[in-house]
Write a protein that holds these residues in place. Structure first.
Motif, mmCIF file in Angstrom:
data_model
loop_
_atom_site.group_PDB
_atom_site.id
_atom_site.type_symbol
_atom_site.label_atom_id
_atom_site.label_comp_id
_atom_site.label_asym_id
_atom_site.label_seq_id
_atom_site.Cartn_x
_atom_site.Cartn_y
_atom_site.Cartn_z
ATOM 1 N N GLU A 251 0.850 -1.260 0.059
ATOM 2 C CA GLU A 251 0.091 -0.095 0.055
ATOM 3 C C GLU A 251 0.917 1.333 0.088
ATOM 4 N N GLU A 254 2.057 1.700 -3.391
ATOM 5 C CA GLU A 254 1.148 2.174 -4.347
ATOM 6 C C GLU A 254 0.552 3.443 -4.101
ATOM 7 N N GLN A 255 0.596 4.076 -2.913
ATOM 8 C CA GLN A 255 0.083 5.315 -2.593
ATOM 9 C C GLN A 255 1.351 6.326 -2.171
ATOM 10 N N HIS A 256 2.475 6.104 -2.756
ATOM 11 C CA HIS A 256 3.590 6.832 -2.348
ATOM 12 C C HIS A 256 3.679 8.366 -2.873
ATOM 13 N N GLU A 257 3.017 8.264 -4.094
ATOM 14 C CA GLU A 257 3.090 9.779 -4.759
ATOM 15 C C GLU A 257 2.177 10.745 -3.940
ATOM 16 N N ALA A 258 0.825 10.206 -3.544
ATOM 17 C CA ALA A 258 -0.051 10.782 -2.858
ATOM 18 C C ALA A 258 0.509 11.237 -1.356
ATOM 19 N N LEU A 259 1.015 10.227 -0.835
ATOM 20 C CA LEU A 259 1.562 10.430 0.574
ATOM 21 C C LEU A 259 2.537 11.387 0.657
ATOM 22 N N HIS A 370 -5.059 9.904 5.422
ATOM 23 C CA HIS A 370 -5.174 9.374 3.605
ATOM 24 C C HIS A 370 -5.382 7.825 3.891
ATOM 25 N N LEU A 371 -4.837 7.089 4.614
ATOM 26 C CA LEU A 371 -4.741 5.874 4.798
ATOM 27 C C LEU A 371 -6.066 5.287 5.713
#
Length: 541
Positions: A251, A254-259, A370-371
């Motif tokens: 996760e 997958e979410q690295h850009e948004a985080l 966000h998570l």
């Protein structure tokens, strides 16, 4: 032991958090004082949450690790308590340092234990103390040494062989028995002779004979020191822990850009509010490490590919997802994703943090949300400066407080020296310089009437004479200091004890300096000591 609060200077964001300032409330989920924050967080955790690590498997992994490091039966009871769905944890962590590193590590563990007991009483349910060993950290130079005072009162740096490097992480580096023996021989030589020394050194030798790595020795030592208090230990580099973390690694990737975008924007908001950043977020960061080619490498994302910081290797997202599935032990978190991973692994009621950690956690609230997570209660670890009896005698003799030495040492020392100067060295030499310049300058200026350039030679001559006057003044001041040699040694001893190397005591000295002087009961007294809501204390021994 008698204690009084001490207002230590600290990072502004951390200070405002500790003081419960509304100004920082947007950066944290809980600002209120405990136990009210525990009650509110507990209510939130009783609601259905996002998927977390399997508790049964987590218990199995923790049991296996804690049995291996010979943790106590009480710690095993704490682990088994995690099988109950209502059980929560108070957690905190630190790098695996030589001989446990600076004494602040003890204060963090003590705070974890104390807060777990308080929270359990406040909530009427089990709350387990957990210590997270950051065995994946790879900066060996940060953890391979401690500072001690030798029997002559001089600083000594006790360290492992400097050639030992941890390019893949501290938990992956083997330490030979020869290296351990060298460390123990130096420790035994540096510690003063006391009634506790022989037994203490003997136990440490036994622990290090059983330890293959720095992380292993750290864990076994912590298990011994806190055996009666149910402290659960975990090494973040344990391959079995990494296997449990596999879904969260996926996760985070997958979410690295948004985080990362959220972390960067939160950093910009903090700067706009006037707070310095303790950890610098940057564009293109993935906020994960991967072991590759014998090194632990920080991943970045540019032009649609993942690469190491130097750009020597690159991977597609699909390749990294395959690595996570097949070899999760190759991955680890940085400072920004470790709190998120901690929340995935454990039912975290609260986490114990130092001032710098509180500051960089201020970047993470949007990432938690966000998570579908919530930032837990942040608990400032207790900070202590010990004022030993011999130091207190010197403080009384010179009419000083511990704060004077810690914050105004040079000012107070110079004022005392001035009081000892009955002939007014500085005043006399100042008047001599002024009078010399007054009488000599007109002579020098008149020389150019004899020959052009003679006044320049005169100026050079005047400067040399002034240098000699200053030279004699400094010699006189040094003679004054030498005349009061015993007093100066007492001043130096106060500073070396309370603010060694210009740092807070807890960041320099090691716990075994104190255990050697006062025995194991000293540590037990600290654990039983009930601190108020203040953070830093002066503790008079």
């Amino acid at each position: 032991m008698n204690s009084v609060p001490y207002r230590a200077h600290r990072n502004t964001l951390s200070a405002e958090f500790v003081n419960g300032s509304d100004r920082v409330s947007t950066y944290y989920s809980y600002i209120s004082k405990r136990p009210d924050a525990y009650i509110a967080r507990n209510v939130r955790m009783e609601k259905p949450e996002r998927q977390k690590a399997d508790r049964t498997r987590l218990v199995s992994v923790l049991e296996e690790y804690n049995l291996r490091i010979h943790n106590s039966p009480k710690a095993m009871e704490s682990i088994r308590a995690l099988l109950r769905p209502e059980t929560l944890v108070i957690i905190g962590g630190q790098q695996a340092g030589l001989l446990t590193g600076p004494v602040l590590v003890m204060y963090k563990a003590i705070t974890i234990i104390q807060e777990a007991k308080k929270a359990s009483a406040a909530l009427g349910k089990p709350v387990v103390p957990v210590f997270w060993i950051a065995g994946e950290d790879h900066d060996m130079n940060e953890v391979n040494h401690i500072q001690v005072l030798n029997p002559q009162g001089k600083f000594e740096k006790l360290s492992l062989d400097s050639r030992i490097q941890a390019l893949e992480g501290v938990s992956h580096v083997s330490i030979s028995q020869d290296d351990w023996n060298e460390v123990m021989e130096k420790l035994e030589a540096y510690l003063i002779d006391t009634e506790f020394k022989s037994q203490l050194v003997g136990k440490l030798r036994e622990i290090h004979q059983q330890s293959g790595t720095l992380s292993d020795a750290f864990a076994r030592t912590m298990a011994w020191l806190f055996a009666e208090h149910g402290l659960v230990l975990m090494d973040a580099a344990d391959p079995n822990i990494r296997a449990l973390e596999r879904p969260m690694f996926r996760e985070l990737l997958e979410q690295h850009e948004a985080l990362n975008e959220m972390i960067v924007k939160q950093g910009e908001a903090l700067v706009r509010d006037g707070f310095p950043l303790q950890a610098e977020p940057a564009e293109h960061q993935v906020n994960l490490f991967m072991r590759s080619g014998g090194r632990r490498k920080l991943l970045q994302y540019e032009d649609g590919r993942f690469q190491d910081k130097q750009g020597t290797e690159s991977w597609t997202k699909e390749e990294l997802l395959t690595f996570i599935e097949e070899h999760p032990e190759r991955f680890s978190n940085n400072v920004f994703t470790r709190p998120l991973m901690q929340e995935f692994l454990f039912p975290v009621l609260g986490t114990v943090l130092g001032p710098a950690e509180i500051a960089y956690w201020g970047l993470l609230k949007p990432a938690f949300e966000h998570l579908d997570m919530e930032m837990p209660v942040l608990i400032p670890r207790t900070e202590i400066t010990f004022v030993e009896s011999t130091v207190q005698k010197h403080l009384d003799k010179y009419e000083l407080t511990a704060e004077d030495v810690m914050e105004r040492y040079e000012e107070k020392l110079q004022a005392w020296l001035k009081d000892q100067d009955h002939i007014d060295i500085e005043g006399q030499f100042h008047r001599v310089r002024d009078e010399f310049i007054r009488l000599y300058r007109p002579v020098v200026e008149s020389l150019k009437q004899i020959q052009p350039g003679m006044n320049q030679l005169g100026n050079t001559n005047m400067e040399k004479i002034l240098e000699q006057i200053v030279f004699l003044e400094n010699k006189a001041k040094k003679a004054l200091i030498d005349r009061h040699g015993t007093a100066m040694r007492q001043w130096e001893k106060m500073y070396a004890s309370l603010k060694p190397m210009g740092k807070y005591q807890e960041r320099v000295y090691n716990v075994f300096v104190y255990l050697n002087k006062y025995g194991m009961q000293w540590l037990e007294d600290l654990i039983r000591w009930d601190a108020d809501d203040e953070v830093h204390y002066l503790m008079y021994v």
